[in-house]
Design a protein around this motif. Structure first.
Motif, PDB file in Angstrom:
ATOM      1  N   SER A 112       0.841  -1.197   0.000  1.00 41.70           N
ATOM      2  CA  SER A 112       0.000   0.000   0.000  1.00 41.70           C
ATOM      3  C   SER A 112       0.876   1.247   0.000  1.00 41.70           C
ATOM      4  O   SER A 112       2.064   1.191   0.329  1.00 41.70           O
ATOM      5  N   LEU A 113       0.276   2.386  -0.338  1.00 40.73           N
ATOM      6  CA  LEU A 113       1.025   3.637  -0.322  1.00 40.73           C
ATOM      7  C   LEU A 113       1.578   3.946   1.072  1.00 40.73           C
ATOM      8  O   LEU A 113       2.753   4.338   1.188  1.00 40.73           O
ATOM      9  N   PRO A 114       0.802   3.778   2.153  1.00 43.65           N
ATOM     10  CA  PRO A 114       1.380   4.006   3.485  1.00 43.65           C
ATOM     11  C   PRO A 114       2.574   3.108   3.782  1.00 43.65           C
ATOM     12  O   PRO A 114       3.575   3.557   4.346  1.00 43.65           O
ATOM     13  N   ASP A 115       2.485   1.809   3.403  1.00 39.21           N
ATOM     14  CA  ASP A 115       3.603   0.897   3.658  1.00 39.21           C
ATOM     15  C   ASP A 115       4.829   1.270   2.837  1.00 39.21           C
ATOM     16  O   ASP A 115       5.967   1.227   3.331  1.00 39.21           O
ATOM     17  N   LEU A 116       4.626   1.650   1.573  1.00 42.18           N
ATOM     18  CA  LEU A 116       5.750   2.069   0.732  1.00 42.18           C
ATOM     19  C   LEU A 116       6.394   3.333   1.294  1.00 42.18           C
ATOM     20  O   LEU A 116       7.621   3.476   1.286  1.00 42.18           O
ATOM     21  N   THR A 117       5.563   4.249   1.810  1.00 39.84           N
ATOM     22  CA  THR A 117       6.075   5.502   2.366  1.00 39.84           C
ATOM     23  C   THR A 117       6.911   5.247   3.608  1.00 39.84           C
ATOM     24  O   THR A 117       7.979   5.836   3.796  1.00 39.84           O
ATOM     25  N   ILE A 118       6.437   4.354   4.459  1.00 33.80           N
ATOM     26  CA  ILE A 118       7.186   3.997   5.666  1.00 33.80           C
ATOM     27  C   ILE A 118       8.557   3.451   5.287  1.00 33.80           C
ATOM     28  O   ILE A 118       9.588   3.867   5.828  1.00 33.80           O
ATOM     29  N   ALA A 119       8.580   2.541   4.343  1.00 44.63           N
ATOM     30  CA  ALA A 119       9.845   1.929   3.923  1.00 44.63           C
ATOM     31  C   ALA A 119      10.786   2.962   3.314  1.00 44.63           C
ATOM     32  O   ALA A 119      11.994   2.961   3.577  1.00 44.63           O
ATOM     33  N   ALA A 120      10.235   3.847   2.488  1.00 43.99           N
ATOM     34  CA  ALA A 120      11.073   4.836   1.804  1.00 43.99           C
ATOM     35  C   ALA A 120      11.727   5.811   2.772  1.00 43.99           C
ATOM     36  O   ALA A 120      12.792   6.361   2.488  1.00 43.99           O
ATOM     37  N   ASN A 121      11.106   6.015   3.914  1.00 49.71           N
ATOM     38  CA  ASN A 121      11.636   6.985   4.877  1.00 49.71           C
ATOM     39  C   ASN A 121      12.642   6.380   5.857  1.00 49.71           C
ATOM     40  O   ASN A 121      13.171   7.101   6.707  1.00 49.71           O
ATOM     41  N   LEU A 122      12.897   5.076   5.738  1.00 56.70           N
ATOM     42  CA  LEU A 122      13.857   4.437   6.633  1.00 56.70           C
ATOM     43  C   LEU A 122      15.230   4.374   5.974  1.00 56.70           C
ATOM     44  O   LEU A 122      15.354   3.972   4.815  1.00 56.70           O
ATOM     45  N   GLU A 123      16.251   4.739   6.725  1.00 54.38           N
ATOM     46  CA  GLU A 123      17.597   4.799   6.174  1.00 54.38           C
ATOM     47  C   GLU A 123      18.074   3.435   5.683  1.00 54.38           C
ATOM     48  O   GLU A 123      18.814   3.345   4.692  1.00 54.38           O
ATOM     49  N   GLU A 124      17.642   2.379   6.344  1.00 53.39           N
ATOM     50  CA  GLU A 124      18.105   1.038   5.953  1.00 53.39           C
ATOM     51  C   GLU A 124      17.654   0.663   4.543  1.00 53.39           C
ATOM     52  O   GLU A 124      18.219  -0.237   3.919  1.00 53.39           O
ATOM     53  N   HIS A 125      16.632   1.335   4.033  1.00 56.48           N
ATOM     54  CA  HIS A 125      16.113   1.017   2.702  1.00 56.48           C
ATOM     55  C   HIS A 125      16.508   2.043   1.646  1.00 56.48           C
ATOM     56  O   HIS A 125      16.071   1.935   0.498  1.00 56.48           O
ATOM     57  N   HIS A 126      17.307   3.022   2.026  1.00 60.33           N
ATOM     58  CA  HIS A 126      17.582   4.136   1.126  1.00 60.33           C
ATOM     59  C   HIS A 126      18.298   3.671  -0.151  1.00 60.33           C
ATOM     60  O   HIS A 126      17.946   4.088  -1.268  1.00 60.33           O
ATOM     61  N   GLU A 127      19.266   2.784   0.005  1.00 62.60           N
ATOM     62  CA  GLU A 127      20.028   2.312  -1.158  1.00 62.60           C
ATOM     63  C   GLU A 127      19.129   1.567  -2.141  1.00 62.60           C
ATOM     64  O   GLU A 127      19.188   1.800  -3.355  1.00 62.60           O
ATOM     65  N   SER A 128      18.295   0.667  -1.626  1.00 57.78           N
ATOM     66  CA  SER A 128      17.419  -0.092  -2.520  1.00 57.78           C
ATOM     67  C   SER A 128      16.359   0.814  -3.136  1.00 57.78           C
ATOM     68  O   SER A 128      15.965   0.621  -4.302  1.00 57.78           O
ATOM     69  N   TYR A 129      15.898   1.816  -2.390  1.00 58.92           N
ATOM     70  CA  TYR A 129      14.916   2.758  -2.931  1.00 58.92           C
ATOM     71  C   TYR A 129      15.487   3.497  -4.136  1.00 58.92           C
ATOM     72  O   TYR A 129      14.850   3.567  -5.197  1.00 58.92           O
ATOM     73  N   LEU A 130      16.686   4.016  -3.994  1.00 57.38           N
ATOM     74  CA  LEU A 130      17.311   4.742  -5.100  1.00 57.38           C
ATOM     75  C   LEU A 130      17.554   3.820  -6.295  1.00 57.38           C
ATOM     76  O   LEU A 130      17.368   4.229  -7.450  1.00 57.38           O
ATOM     77  N   ALA A 131      17.966   2.598  -6.033  1.00 61.57           N
ATOM     78  CA  ALA A 131      18.233   1.651  -7.123  1.00 61.57           C
ATOM     79  C   ALA A 131      16.954   1.331  -7.890  1.00 61.57           C
ATOM     80  O   ALA A 131      16.970   1.214  -9.130  1.00 61.57           O
ATOM     81  N   MET A 132      15.853   1.200  -7.179  1.00 57.85           N
ATOM     82  CA  MET A 132      14.595   0.859  -7.830  1.00 57.85           C
ATOM     83  C   MET A 132      14.033   2.048  -8.617  1.00 57.85           C
ATOM     84  O   MET A 132      13.492   1.879  -9.712  1.00 57.85           O
ATOM     85  N   VAL A 133      14.165   3.237  -8.079  1.00 57.24           N
ATOM     86  CA  VAL A 133      13.724   4.422  -8.820  1.00 57.24           C
ATOM     87  C   VAL A 133      14.592   4.605 -10.069  1.00 57.24           C
ATOM     88  O   VAL A 133      14.094   4.967 -11.141  1.00 57.24           O
ATOM     89  N   ASP A 134      15.878   4.324  -9.947  1.00 54.34           N
ATOM     90  CA  ASP A 134      16.766   4.396 -11.101  1.00 54.34           C
ATOM     91  C   ASP A 134      16.295   3.439 -12.199  1.00 54.34           C
ATOM     92  O   ASP A 134      16.311   3.791 -13.388  1.00 54.34           O
ATOM     93  N   LEU A 135      15.861   2.246 -11.818  1.00 51.34           N
ATOM     94  CA  LEU A 135      15.366   1.286 -12.802  1.00 51.34           C
ATOM     95  C   LEU A 135      14.039   1.764 -13.404  1.00 51.34           C
ATOM     96  O   LEU A 135      13.781   1.552 -14.589  1.00 51.34           O
ATOM     97  N   GLU A 136      13.201   2.405 -12.607  1.00 53.52           N
ATOM     98  CA  GLU A 136      11.991   3.024 -13.164  1.00 53.52           C
ATOM     99  C   GLU A 136      12.370   4.013 -14.268  1.00 53.52           C
ATOM    100  O   GLU A 136      11.755   4.029 -15.339  1.00 53.52           O
ATOM    101  N   CYS A 137      13.378   4.835 -13.987  1.00 53.35           N
ATOM    102  CA  CYS A 137      13.794   5.861 -14.952  1.00 53.35           C
ATOM    103  C   CYS A 137      14.344   5.241 -16.234  1.00 53.35           C
ATOM    104  O   CYS A 137      14.020   5.691 -17.341  1.00 53.35           O
ATOM    105  N   ARG A 138      15.172   4.212 -16.105  1.00 57.50           N
ATOM    106  CA  ARG A 138      15.779   3.603 -17.293  1.00 57.50           C
ATOM    107  C   ARG A 138      14.771   2.818 -18.113  1.00 57.50           C
ATOM    108  O   ARG A 138      14.839   2.793 -19.347  1.00 57.50           O
ATOM    109  N   SER A 139      13.829   2.165 -17.447  1.00 58.97           N
ATOM    110  CA  SER A 139      12.880   1.297 -18.153  1.00 58.97           C
ATOM    111  C   SER A 139      11.635   2.033 -18.627  1.00 58.97           C
ATOM    112  O   SER A 139      10.968   1.579 -19.561  1.00 58.97           O
ATOM    113  N   THR A 140      11.294   3.144 -17.977  1.00 56.66           N
ATOM    114  CA  THR A 140      10.048   3.905 -18.185  1.00 56.66           C
ATOM    115  C   THR A 140       8.823   3.131 -17.734  1.00 56.66           C
ATOM    116  O   THR A 140       7.702   3.407 -18.184  1.00 56.66           O
TER     117      THR A 140
END
Length: 363
Positions: free
Chosen positions: A230-258
């Motif tokens: 859910s959006l609340p669960d994704l938001t919680i995860a995105a705001n935690l430092e332990e997930h920051h690296e994976s968050y950036l990597a996944m957004v990067d893949l969104e950008c490359r793949s469209t």
């Protein structure tokens, strides 16, 4: 384990296998349901005098795993006195799988081995994240550990979670655990229990649920960013430092793949303040490119799509081929792919080539 206890759901088949001391393997993710089902099944096995092997199995998802997940599984194993088997996908973690899928599927598009560009992500209808990262390595490990005898694979699936899960039977055959002369069975042992019952059972056992629930307020624990989150669960995860690296990597893949992570929901929009300035710019460009890709692919005649086995069914006429060629040029430009077969003659030649290849393979 005094106090609130969950009763397990049983079938005659499960009862017979347990009476024969079948192997019982409980899959544990660190989430509440796997904790609760392990506690309930352990209590039931003790009550009936089960003497067969009992193990917990955890599939480590790598960089998309919550840090507390392994610790929860280890505490549960210690509490029960059971062995904890940890398995991993040999070819890499979940992020590696998404990356390799994008590499292979974009190359397939470049080479006209698929008519439309394929997204890198798993989807609710195509959960290779579960089948390849959990089911396959767990099944392989259990077959090797227990080459003979019946194996009961237990999970914490509950009917309350979704209409689809409510339709599941209590037990069913497991083809991945069935060996010659030895059966494998799936057992949804707490199928009819409620969320409140689950948390109460964990508390009654003197155990703490995953930190995602008790500290951060998440409603589910799986990947830190789940395709069904859910959006609340994704938001919680995105705001935690332990997930920051994976968050950036996944957004990067969104950008490359469209392709947005969840259909129309871009993971980059969940916590844009966590992105670098460059990544924010790339994300907006990816959204524009995605719209161009969808518009281009909408012009492709349906009859030009490949069949369910991935083959063309006929050679398009020049007009049809030009429509596809135009779409491929537009998609290649939008996504930044060096697309081949971008004129009508090349398209028709490629379809004929694939039809010949199909015939040769069939022969």
């Amino acid at each position: 384990m005094a106090g609130t206890r969950l009763d397990v759901a049983l079938t005659p088949e499960i009862e017979a296998l347990l009476a024969a001391d079948a192997v019982v393997a409980v899959g544990v993710s660190g989430g509440k349901d796997s904790q609760a089902v392990a506690l309930a099944v352990a209590r039931h096995l003790d009550a009936i005098g089960h003497q067969g092997p009992r193990v917990l199995v955890h599939a480590d998802l790598g960089r998309v795993e919550w840090q507390d997940s392994m610790a929860v599984c280890e505490r549960l194993a210690q509490h029960l006195g059971w062995e904890l088997i940890v398995v991993r996908r040999a070819a890499g973690d979940m992020l590696d799988r998404w990356e390799s899928r994008w590499t292979s599927r974009s190359q397939a598009y470049i080479d006209l081995e698929t008519v439309k560009l394929t997204l890198p992500w798993a989807t609710p209808a195509m959960r290779f994240c579960t089948s390849e990262l959990k089911v396959a390595p767990i099944s392989s490990a259990l077959r090797k550990r227990f080459p003979t005898g019946a194996i009961i694979s237990v999970d914490g699936v509950r009917a309350q979670e979704s209409p689809a899960r409510a339709k599941k039977p209590i037990s069913s055959p497991s083809t991945k655990l069935t060996r010659r002369g030895h059966v494998g069975v799936n057992w949804h042992a707490i199928l009819h229990q409620s969320t409140d019952d689950v948390f109460a059972a964990i508390s009654a056992a003197g155990l703490a649920p995953h930190i995602a629930y008790r500290v951060h307020g998440s409603t589910r624990v799986s990947c830190n960013f789940c395709i069904m989150g859910s959006l609340p669960d994704l938001t919680i995860a995105a705001n935690l430092e332990e997930h920051h690296e994976s968050y950036l990597a996944m957004v990067d893949l969104e950008c490359r793949s469209t392709f947005a992570f969840q259909g129309s929901r871009w993971l980059g929009d969940v916590a844009p303040y966590r992105l670098t300035g460059d990544l924010r710019v790339r994300l907006e460009a990816a959204k524009t490119a995605a719209a161009e890709r969808r518009a281009a692919e909408a012009t492709i005649p349906a009859e030009l799509l490949f069949d369910s086995k991935g083959w063309p069914t006929f050679v398009p006429d020049p007009a049809q081929a030009e429509l596809l060629a135009d779409a491929r040029r537009r998609v290649g430009s939008a996504v930044g792919l060096p697309v081949r077969f971008t004129d009508a003659a090349a398209i028709r030649h490629r379809y004929a080539e694939l039809l010949d290849l199909r015939q040769a393979k069939a022969a």
